[in-house]
Each structure stands twice: as C-alpha cells, then as structure tokens.
Design an enzyme around this catalytic site. Structure first.
Site, mmCIF file in Angstrom:
data_model
loop_
_atom_site.group_PDB
_atom_site.id
_atom_site.type_symbol
_atom_site.label_atom_id
_atom_site.label_comp_id
_atom_site.label_asym_id
_atom_site.label_seq_id
_atom_site.Cartn_x
_atom_site.Cartn_y
_atom_site.Cartn_z
ATOM 1 N N THR A 17 29.505 41.338 41.839
ATOM 2 C CA THR A 17 28.636 42.106 42.997
ATOM 3 C C THR A 17 27.172 41.564 42.970
ATOM 4 O O THR A 17 26.167 41.864 43.906
ATOM 5 C CB THR A 17 28.767 43.544 42.876
ATOM 6 N N PRO A 65 44.911 29.614 29.281
ATOM 7 C CA PRO A 65 45.765 30.781 29.210
ATOM 8 C C PRO A 65 46.221 31.374 27.706
ATOM 9 O O PRO A 65 46.176 32.434 27.411
ATOM 10 C CB PRO A 65 47.014 30.081 29.793
ATOM 11 N N LYS A 81 35.823 40.514 31.216
ATOM 12 C CA LYS A 81 35.916 39.211 31.866
ATOM 13 C C LYS A 81 36.270 38.013 31.243
ATOM 14 O O LYS A 81 35.648 37.196 31.338
ATOM 15 C CB LYS A 81 34.630 39.291 32.627
ATOM 16 N N ARG A 98 23.033 52.284 35.681
ATOM 17 C CA ARG A 98 21.620 52.913 35.471
ATOM 18 C C ARG A 98 21.170 54.105 36.427
ATOM 19 O O ARG A 98 20.430 54.900 35.842
ATOM 20 C CB ARG A 98 20.875 51.673 35.846
ATOM 21 N N ASP A 108 35.044 46.140 29.850
ATOM 22 C CA ASP A 108 34.519 44.951 31.117
ATOM 23 C C ASP A 108 34.096 43.714 30.356
ATOM 24 O O ASP A 108 32.966 43.200 30.334
ATOM 25 C CB ASP A 108 33.404 45.480 31.859
#
Length: 232
Positions: A120, A68, A63, A211, A61
């Site tokens: 989120t 580019p 991100k 968690r 993960d």
C-alpha cells in the site's frame, strides 16, 4: 470470512515491554495483534511467542520471498510460534507459495497463509519504476488469482482493490487491509488509504491499524473510538 472485531493493531517496535504494554491496554478494543519485521528482527521467536500468549490472534507480517525450499522452512518455523496468520509475497510465484502451503499442512490448528499483492506504500509511479506496467489494480488482480490458484487463504491488499479481489477470488477469500486511517489522521507513508468504516463496508475481513492507535496519546481510547466507529 468475518471477524467479530476486525481491527488488528500493528505493534511494530523493537521494545518488547512497550509492545506488551500497548497490547494489554488495547486488548479490550481490538480483535488481534500484528507484529512486523522490525519487531521480529529485534525480538525473535521469544518475542513472537510472548505476543501469542496474550490470548489474541497474532498476524506475523513477515512477507517471506525467497526460493521455495527456503520459504518452506521459514513457514514451518513461524507456524511453530503460535501465530494465527502469516504472509508471503505473491510475487515469489506459484512454486514458492505452494511450498509454504505444504510446509504448514501438518499443523493443527494450521495458521492462515496469505500473500501480499501490491504494497500500500506503492502508487502507479512506484510500480512503473520496478517494471510492473499497468494500473495497480491490474497487478493486484493477476496476483490475487495466482494466490487463489496456489492454495493460500487470502491476500493483503488495499481497500481500494477489495471488490476486484472478491471478483477474481470469491467471497470466502480472506482479505487483510493495511493503510487504514481514521478520518482526520495523517496518512504517513501510505498512498492508497481508507477509513475503517469505509474499508469494512467494502468487505475487508481484517483492518491493520498502527500509528493512529499506537501513536495516540491514549492508545486505548483511540482503539475504542475506532471500535465505536465500526459500530462494535
């Protein structure tokens, strides 16, 4: 795209022995492992390789979000560590996403490349403060369509946006859903959450759960309970 066990446990810790211990304890009850920026920043390539060697798919993960050429180099580097999935930020734009796709094309097997739409942890007020006007779902729809156009395999999105993502990107588009909280669990810093069974029923391919498993007194029992909730 359905995984036999959609649960990927988030092992975001700078402590490799602890991460390996957790991974081994929950291995019978999860379908994969997720390592994030804290883990990768502290433990680097060797830490990622250690997790990839456990026999479960690993979602890095990371991100990535940069020009580019820089993202292409980073994509090639993370793909070389044996991960099954990694991600970029869709807001980096089409040229950036296409550069990442092209960079990993020679790999066999090629890891799945997905893009983050809207985090989120962000709600309408947070989006508005960054200049992204309109409902979160509208922003997710725009970005999901761009991700599809750019040739990626899928997106990270909230469970609440799954139906809309399917509408704009099709049934074979990979959907990875964080912010999953079993009934009764604390939601922490997440804003747009759903239970594992609800998210699975809504069409999520991968459920990222951290968690509620890793913070439990007995992580293996917590992971097993989620597996049973999903009817696996």
């Amino acid at each position: 795209m359905r995984f036999p066990n959609p649960v990927f446990v988030a092992l975001d810790t700078p402590d490799l022995p602890r991460a390996l211990e957790l991974a081994e304890s929950v291995k019978p009850y999860v379908g994969g492992l997720k390592v994030g920026l804290e883990f990768i920043s502290a433990l680097g390539p060797d830490g990622v390789k250690a997790m990839s060697g456990l026999g479960l798919p690993v979602f890095a993960d990371v991100k990535f979000h940069d020009i580019p050429n820089t993202v292409a180099g980073a994509a090639k580097a993370i793909a070389g560590l044996g991960v099954s999935i990694f991600n970029v930020h869709a807001s980096g734009g089409e040229a950036m996403m296409r550069a990442a796709v092209e960079a990993i094309a020679p790999f066999n097997p090629r890891p799945k490349l997905i893009a983050v739409t809207v985090l989120t942890s962000m709600d309408e007020a947070a989006l508005d403060a960054t200049g992204q006007k309109g409902p979160a779902k509208a922003q997710v729809a725009r970005l999901a369509a761009l991700v599809k156009k750019s040739g990626l395999d899928g997106v990270v999105c909230s469970a609440h946006e799954l139906a809309m993502v399917r509408e704009v990107a099709g049934p074979d588009f990979l959907t990875i859903v964080p912010g999953i909280r079993p009934a009764g669990a604390a939601i922490g810093d997440q804003k747009r959450v759903m239970t594992p069974a609800e998210a699975r029923a809504a069409g999520a391919d991968i459920l990222v759960i951290g968690r509620p498993i890793t913070g439990a007194a007995d992580p293996a029992a917590a992971a097993q309970a989620i597996m049973e909730e999903l009817g696996l």
